[in-house]
Write a protein that holds these residues in place. Structure first.
Motif, mmCIF file in Angstrom:
data_model
loop_
_atom_site.group_PDB
_atom_site.id
_atom_site.type_symbol
_atom_site.label_atom_id
_atom_site.label_comp_id
_atom_site.label_asym_id
_atom_site.label_seq_id
_atom_site.Cartn_x
_atom_site.Cartn_y
_atom_site.Cartn_z
ATOM 1 N N SER A 437 0.835 -1.203 0.000
ATOM 2 C CA SER A 437 0.000 0.000 0.000
ATOM 3 C C SER A 437 0.868 1.251 0.000
ATOM 4 O O SER A 437 0.607 2.216 -0.716
ATOM 5 C CB SER A 437 -0.922 0.006 1.223
ATOM 6 N N VAL A 438 1.923 1.213 0.812
ATOM 7 C CA VAL A 438 2.810 2.381 0.899
ATOM 8 C C VAL A 438 3.594 2.554 -0.397
ATOM 9 O O VAL A 438 3.893 3.681 -0.815
ATOM 10 C CB VAL A 438 3.752 2.237 2.116
ATOM 11 N N SER A 439 3.909 1.437 -1.046
ATOM 12 C CA SER A 439 4.704 1.537 -2.281
ATOM 13 C C SER A 439 3.965 2.287 -3.377
ATOM 14 O O SER A 439 4.582 2.789 -4.321
ATOM 15 C CB SER A 439 5.077 0.141 -2.774
ATOM 16 N N LEU A 440 2.642 2.376 -3.297
ATOM 17 C CA LEU A 440 1.864 3.097 -4.299
ATOM 18 C C LEU A 440 1.898 4.612 -4.086
ATOM 19 O O LEU A 440 1.424 5.367 -4.929
ATOM 20 C CB LEU A 440 0.415 2.611 -4.273
ATOM 21 N N LEU A 441 2.446 5.039 -2.937
ATOM 22 C CA LEU A 441 2.471 6.474 -2.623
ATOM 23 C C LEU A 441 3.677 7.151 -3.257
ATOM 24 O O LEU A 441 4.721 6.526 -3.457
ATOM 25 C CB LEU A 441 2.539 6.673 -1.107
ATOM 26 N N PRO A 442 3.583 8.449 -3.546
ATOM 27 C CA PRO A 442 4.768 9.215 -3.942
ATOM 28 C C PRO A 442 5.808 9.207 -2.807
ATOM 29 O O PRO A 442 5.466 8.997 -1.639
ATOM 30 C CB PRO A 442 4.219 10.627 -4.179
ATOM 31 N N ALA A 443 7.051 9.439 -3.149
ATOM 32 C CA ALA A 443 8.135 9.361 -2.162
ATOM 33 C C ALA A 443 7.893 10.293 -0.975
ATOM 34 O O ALA A 443 8.161 9.936 0.182
ATOM 35 C CB ALA A 443 9.466 9.695 -2.839
ATOM 36 N N GLU A 444 7.393 11.516 -1.248
ATOM 37 C CA GLU A 444 7.183 12.475 -0.158
ATOM 38 C C GLU A 444 6.114 11.979 0.811
ATOM 39 O O GLU A 444 6.232 12.167 2.030
ATOM 40 C CB GLU A 444 6.781 13.841 -0.723
ATOM 41 N N GLN A 445 5.043 11.347 0.295
ATOM 42 C CA GLN A 445 3.997 10.833 1.177
ATOM 43 C C GLN A 445 4.494 9.633 1.983
ATOM 44 O O GLN A 445 4.112 9.445 3.153
ATOM 45 C CB GLN A 445 2.747 10.460 0.375
ATOM 46 N N ARG A 446 5.357 8.810 1.397
ATOM 47 C CA ARG A 446 5.934 7.699 2.157
ATOM 48 C C ARG A 446 6.756 8.233 3.321
ATOM 49 O O ARG A 446 6.652 7.745 4.451
ATOM 50 C CB ARG A 446 6.812 6.828 1.252
ATOM 51 N N ALA A 447 7.551 9.257 3.053
ATOM 52 C CA ALA A 447 8.364 9.851 4.122
ATOM 53 C C ALA A 447 7.480 10.490 5.185
ATOM 54 O O ALA A 447 7.760 10.405 6.384
ATOM 55 C CB ALA A 447 9.317 10.888 3.530
ATOM 56 N N GLN A 448 6.406 11.132 4.742
ATOM 57 C CA GLN A 448 5.490 11.770 5.679
ATOM 58 C C GLN A 448 4.835 10.730 6.594
ATOM 59 O O GLN A 448 4.747 10.918 7.805
ATOM 60 C CB GLN A 448 4.425 12.550 4.926
ATOM 61 N N LEU A 449 4.388 9.623 6.013
ATOM 62 C CA LEU A 449 3.768 8.578 6.819
ATOM 63 C C LEU A 449 4.732 8.049 7.875
ATOM 64 O O LEU A 449 4.353 7.842 9.034
ATOM 65 C CB LEU A 449 3.302 7.429 5.917
ATOM 66 N N GLU A 450 5.967 7.828 7.500
ATOM 67 C CA GLU A 450 6.957 7.338 8.464
ATOM 68 C C GLU A 450 7.129 8.321 9.610
ATOM 69 O O GLU A 450 7.167 7.925 10.786
ATOM 70 C CB GLU A 450 8.289 7.104 7.752
ATOM 71 N N ASP A 451 7.199 9.600 9.312
ATOM 72 C CA ASP A 451 7.398 10.603 10.356
ATOM 73 C C ASP A 451 6.189 10.690 11.288
ATOM 74 O O ASP A 451 6.338 11.013 12.470
ATOM 75 C CB ASP A 451 7.666 11.976 9.736
ATOM 76 N N LEU A 452 4.998 10.405 10.777
ATOM 77 C CA LEU A 452 3.806 10.479 11.611
ATOM 78 C C LEU A 452 3.797 9.401 12.693
ATOM 79 O O LEU A 452 3.030 9.486 13.653
ATOM 80 C CB LEU A 452 2.543 10.343 10.751
ATOM 81 N N GLY A 453 4.636 8.387 12.552
ATOM 82 C CA GLY A 453 4.697 7.341 13.564
ATOM 83 C C GLY A 453 5.101 7.843 14.938
ATOM 84 O O GLY A 453 4.838 7.172 15.940
ATOM 85 N N VAL A 454 5.720 9.007 15.013
ATOM 86 C CA VAL A 454 6.164 9.523 16.304
ATOM 87 C C VAL A 454 5.012 10.064 17.139
ATOM 88 O O VAL A 454 5.134 10.214 18.362
ATOM 89 C CB VAL A 454 7.235 10.625 16.085
ATOM 90 N N PHE A 455 3.866 10.340 16.508
ATOM 91 C CA PHE A 455 2.719 10.872 17.237
ATOM 92 C C PHE A 455 1.998 9.771 18.015
ATOM 93 O O PHE A 455 2.087 8.584 17.682
ATOM 94 C CB PHE A 455 1.712 11.514 16.274
ATOM 95 N N ALA A 456 1.264 10.219 19.028
ATOM 96 C CA ALA A 456 0.276 9.346 19.639
ATOM 97 C C ALA A 456 -0.844 9.144 18.624
ATOM 98 O O ALA A 456 -0.790 9.667 17.508
ATOM 99 C CB ALA A 456 -0.253 9.957 20.932
ATOM 100 N N LEU A 504 -4.228 4.033 12.241
ATOM 101 C CA LEU A 504 -4.527 2.749 12.838
ATOM 102 C C LEU A 504 -3.282 2.255 13.566
ATOM 103 O O LEU A 504 -2.151 2.535 13.154
ATOM 104 C CB LEU A 504 -4.912 1.744 11.755
ATOM 105 N N ALA A 505 -3.494 1.529 14.649
ATOM 106 C CA ALA A 505 -2.365 1.094 15.474
ATOM 107 C C ALA A 505 -1.331 0.330 14.653
ATOM 108 O O ALA A 505 -0.119 0.549 14.784
ATOM 109 C CB ALA A 505 -2.871 0.242 16.637
ATOM 110 N N VAL A 506 -1.783 -0.579 13.796
ATOM 111 C CA VAL A 506 -0.832 -1.387 13.043
ATOM 112 C C VAL A 506 -0.087 -0.542 12.010
ATOM 113 O O VAL A 506 1.092 -0.780 11.727
ATOM 114 C CB VAL A 506 -1.547 -2.590 12.382
ATOM 115 N N VAL A 507 -0.755 0.471 11.466
ATOM 116 C CA VAL A 507 -0.084 1.355 10.511
ATOM 117 C C VAL A 507 0.930 2.235 11.237
ATOM 118 O O VAL A 507 2.039 2.474 10.738
ATOM 119 C CB VAL A 507 -1.119 2.216 9.747
ATOM 120 N N ARG A 508 0.554 2.715 12.426
ATOM 121 C CA ARG A 508 1.498 3.523 13.214
ATOM 122 C C ARG A 508 2.719 2.697 13.611
ATOM 123 O O ARG A 508 3.858 3.172 13.591
ATOM 124 C CB ARG A 508 0.801 4.076 14.458
ATOM 125 N N GLU A 509 2.475 1.431 13.953
ATOM 126 C CA GLU A 509 3.583 0.530 14.290
ATOM 127 C C GLU A 509 4.513 0.362 13.094
ATOM 128 O O GLU A 509 5.741 0.381 13.230
ATOM 129 C CB GLU A 509 3.010 -0.813 14.735
#
Length: 874
Positions: A437-456, A504-509
């Motif tokens: 699912s993540v591989s379908l995203l543009p590079a900037e959105q993939r990086a953004q998703l990874e950074d969002l993992g730091v949030f509650a 979602l918890a699993v996506v944040r993980e």
């Protein structure tokens, strides 16, 4: 592998060894209590005893100490015997010989006749930042303290070992709603499981564990069971999200928070919870328990003290505790691979029905057809019927046909599975699905998703944009988050009128794991902590003045990430910043009742082998001693707060020193033999200092303490003057919290003095203030005051109604330790004797009312209309 890196592997007969240091005859009873506590945890007590031995005593205890894992010191009056040719006693020698990295738990019995050399040793221990120090009064209390502290210590050490590998505990969970959440989509294919779990509770099972891998649908099944069991649990069903709770010590504070039980530190939290749940047939849903499985024994204790409660736990692992009934949650049924998958066969399988439902949610014109049914069946089988994986795949029908989705899964799975051989099959498949699912995203959105993992679990657009500074997606935050929402990787909801985002918890993980793999975890933790530190610095001043109500609302909405920020600061060893963060929010912790959690953070901070400033040490000890001041008041607590005064003073923080002085004086009032004269002098000094410093909030709350002291002396006129001054100072700066606290004291004093009309006006006023601040304890006080007013005027039914509602609030929030101020009981008892049927009718009516309904009935018409918007939010 070198010896320095070889892991310690214990043989099965070995246990953690706890060395107990104490004098022998003087503390014989306490030694027996410590032994019992240690053995209760199946640990090995290591205790030097008198008797004939082939070795000299010093050689013996040195050898014992060298083989031990934990040091427990118990001290009372005696310094102990100093052997010939020695300069210190065995007691001090044992402490000095304990390795610096050995955990040390120190317990000091209350005493007025302690030997000077022992006083010196205790003073040295107090300054040792590697030792945890607590007072006790009886052997029974010591046994409970040792048992609890060892259990917490072991859990922390276990977590610490994980943190070295995983990069540290993440965030603490968000502020939950106690209501069972309503799923945003329909539940498909779980009818049999829902009925089976319900049947378990019907047959009297008290603890059911829904066990299965991540993404299998445990949480959804638990929600559906809770939604469908209102008849079995008439007193309530509560949902406790634990997905971000990583410290076992925070289980009870989280339970208390969800149930609305305030933790002011004035009574043990376990006691508050048990009293709040006593006799109530309720269901507690504990979701995502796997992070704190070490805390599972607490659930047994909870069921012991509240036997009418039932627990529904979701976890990736079995809890393995007494009374647990394990229910394995399995994947959804998939279309048969033998027969050609027709439309009807796919639609009749739970996995196929789920795919179709979720696909139509994102693309309303999607139809299951003879052409795409085989591809849908293939997707469901490849994803092994895992609900979350199917939902993520179905979301892609906006971009791809089912055939295209199936093809991509076929191409990606072998590689992704091979990259994670240490995970169970289903977890490898889940990772593959998210990776794809993540591989379908543009590079900037993939990086953004990874950074969002730091949030509650939830966060705002503003916070996200702030963390984007200097990142690959800087300047593209809004467009990027829109793409992540479209990809079903981020959810958008509305909380308190604001747009809130969550993963979602699993996506944040997944995102957090990628962040760690890229070596960016520490950087993003620091950025997260900096943002919320700045936010607190901007909001916190409002807590002491006219912006108090708005500040409390803002902080409540941000609570998940405030907790996470403190954890990040402690984890990356910015300990002074963590202390400042906690201290700025002192007023909020008090209003909201979070002292228990803050104490956990501060004790962890003190346990770090890192230098901290005197100011941070004072802050940490202040929070650590707050609960002790109310629950176990001793001279040691008074002395500890005195040390806080000294450290704050040396740090140049006269404001904090004055507040600590006021706290020390309040602690003197709690002693078995209150030192009223000293407390009076200290409170007066604190008020003058705070007034000179312009800290009106602390000045006003200290005036309330002066009023309480005067009331204890029987000087009701002086007490009234103090409460009046507290109200005047609080009103001058818009401090609604202290207006409520002082107003309720005033009203109660006026009731005692027989001034019913004035008391009524005061109760109405404090009720209005407390509702606006969402200060539930203040609401209970005000309703009790109005109950007394109604009883004094002969309105028996109204008195019964208000009493029942106030009692229900106290039952829920767990505040029962203020009976000295519940002065409505004499009036209520009096009218109950005269008009028992009317009081009983009122109590029945009150039991059926919601709190907003009861508040509305308690208020005059004009105030009721004025308060309508606030009541609508309760």
């Amino acid at each position: 592998m070198t010896g320095a890196h070889r892991p310690v592997i214990r043989t099965p007969d070995q246990r953690i060894r706890v060395f107990v240091s104490s004098t022998l005859r003087e503390l014989a009873e306490e030694r027996r209590a410590a032994r019992a506590a240690i053995e209760r945890l199946r640990l090995a007590p290591v205790m030097f005893e008198l008797g004939a031995r082939p070795h000299p005593p010093r050689a013996l205890y040195r050898s014992y100490l060298a083989q031990s894992d934990v040091f427990v010191g118990i001290y009372a009056d005696s310094y102990g015997w100093v052997a010939p040719d020695e300069e210190v006693s065995g007691l001090e020698d044992e402490y000095a010989l304990a390795p610096r990295d050995m955990p040390k738990l120190i317990y000091v019995r209350a005493s007025e006749h302690r030997e000077p050399r022992l006083e010196g040793l205790i003073a040295r221990i107090r300054s040792d930042d590697t030792a945890a120090y607590l007072p006790f009064a009886t052997a029974a209390e010591l046994e409970e303290l040792v048992s609890n502290d060892l259990a917490t210590l072991l859990a922390e050490r276990f977590d610490e070992s994980r943190l070295h590998n995983e990069g540290g505990a993440e965030e603490i969970p968000p502020t939950p709603e106690s209501r069972i959440p309503m799923p945003p989509t329909s539940t498909i294919g779980r009818e049999r499981e829902i009925a089976e779990v319900r049947s378990l509770f019907e047959r009297g099972t008290k603890l059911v564990s829904l066990v299965g891998p991540g993404g299998i649908g445990k949480s959804r099944l638990a929600i559906e069971v809770a939604q469908g069991t209102a008849d079995l649990f008439p007193d309530g069903r509560y949902f406790l999200p634990l997905e971000g709770v990583f410290e076992p010590g925070l289980l009870l504070p989280t339970v208390a928070y969800v149930l609305g039980i305030r933790d002011t530190g004035e009574a043990a939290l376990e006691e508050r919870i048990s009293r709040a749940l006593a006799g109530r047939r309720v269901l507690l849903v504990l979701d995502n328990f796997e992070q704190i499985v070490e805390a599972a024994p607490l659930l047994v204790r909870l069921l012991d003290v509240a036997p009418s409660v039932s627990l529904l736990v979701t976890s990736r692992t079995v809890l393995r505790i007494r009374g647990e009934r394990v229910f394995e949650v399995k994947a959804l049924g998939v279309p048969d691979a033998v027969a050609r998958p027709s439309v009807e066969r796919v639609r009749s399988s739970p996995a196929g029905a789920l795919f179709v439902d979720r696909a139509q949610a994102v693309k309303p014109d999607f139809e299951l057809s003879a052409e795409n049914a085989p591809a849908v069946a293939d997707i469901c089988r490849r994803l092994e019927g895992l609900p979350l994986a199917i939902e993520l795949a179905a979301a892609k029908v906006r971009l791809l046909t089912p055939h295209g989705i199936a093809q991509r899964l076929e191409e990606s799975l072998p590689l992704l599975t091979a990259a994670a051989r240490d995970l169970p099959d289903r977890h490898r498949t889940m990772r593959a699905t998210i990776d794809w699912s993540v591989s379908l995203l543009p590079a900037e959105q993939r990086a953004q998703l990874e950074d969002l993992g730091v949030f509650a679990r939830q966060f705002t657009l503003e916070a996200m944009e702030a963390l984007g500074a200097g990142r690959a997606w800087e300047g593209q935050a809004i467009d990027g988050i829109a793409g992540l929402i479209d990809a079903s990787l981020v959810r958008q909801t509305e909380v308190g009128g604001r747009s809130v985002l969550s993963l979602l918890a699993v996506v944040r993980e997944y995102a957090l794991g990628r962040l760690k793999e890229n070596g960016e975890s520490a950087r993003m933790r620091a950025a997260h902590a900096d943002y919320y530190s700045d936010l607190v610095a901007a909001i916190a001043p409002g807590l002491r003045g006219a912006g108090q109500s708005e500040a409390v609302v803002q902080l409540g909405l941000e609570l998940p990430n405030l907790r996470a920020a403190v954890r990040h600061l402690v984890h990356i060893d910015r300990l002074d910043d963590a202390g400042d963060f906690a201290w700025r929010l002192l007023v909020y912790w008090w209003i909201a009742g979070f002292f228990g959690e803050v104490r956990v953070w501060m004790l962890e901070l003190l346990g770090k082998d890192q230098p901290i400033s005197p100011h941070t040490r004072a802050v940490a000890w202040f929070f650590a001693l707050w609960s002790e001041m109310w629950q176990h008041p001793t001279e040691e607590v008074v002395a500890g707060l005195g040390e806080c005064v000294r450290l704050f003073t040396e740090s140049g923080d006269g404001d904090a020193a004055a507040m600590a002085t006021a706290a020390r004086a309040t602690a003197r009032l709690q002693l078995p033999l209150p030192d009223l004269d000293t407390a009076e002098r200290e409170l007066a000094d604190a008020v003058h200092q705070l007034r000179d410093l312009g800290n009106a909030w602390a000045e006003a709350i200290t005036e309330v303490s002066r009023g309480r002291l005067a009331w204890l002396r029987g000087l009701t006129d002086d007490a009234q003057s103090c409460f009046d001054r507290a109200t005047e100072v609080a009103e001058s700066v818009g401090d609604q919290f202290t207006v409520s606290v002082a107003g309720n004291h005033q009203a109660r004093l006026q009731l005692v003095r027989g001034d019913i009309d004035t008391a009524e006006a005061g109760c109405v006023r404090t009720l209005l203030v407390s509702v606006r601040l969402h200060f539930e304890e203040g609401v209970a006080y005000a309703l009790e005051g109005l109950c007394a007013v109604a009883a004094a005027r002969g309105d028996a039914e109204r008195a019964g109604m208000l009493s029942a509602v106030a009692h229900a609030i106290r039952q829920r929030i767990g505040v029962f330790d203020a009976e000295a101020f519940t002065v409505h009981m004499p009036q209520l008892d009096g009218i109950r004797s005269a008009k028992p049927e009317a009081v009983a009718a009122g109590e029945r009516r009150g039991a059926e009312l919601t709190v907003p309904e009861a508040i509305a009935l308690a208020l005059p018409q004009q105030e009721r209309e004025q308060l309508a918007p606030e009541l609508a939010r309760w």
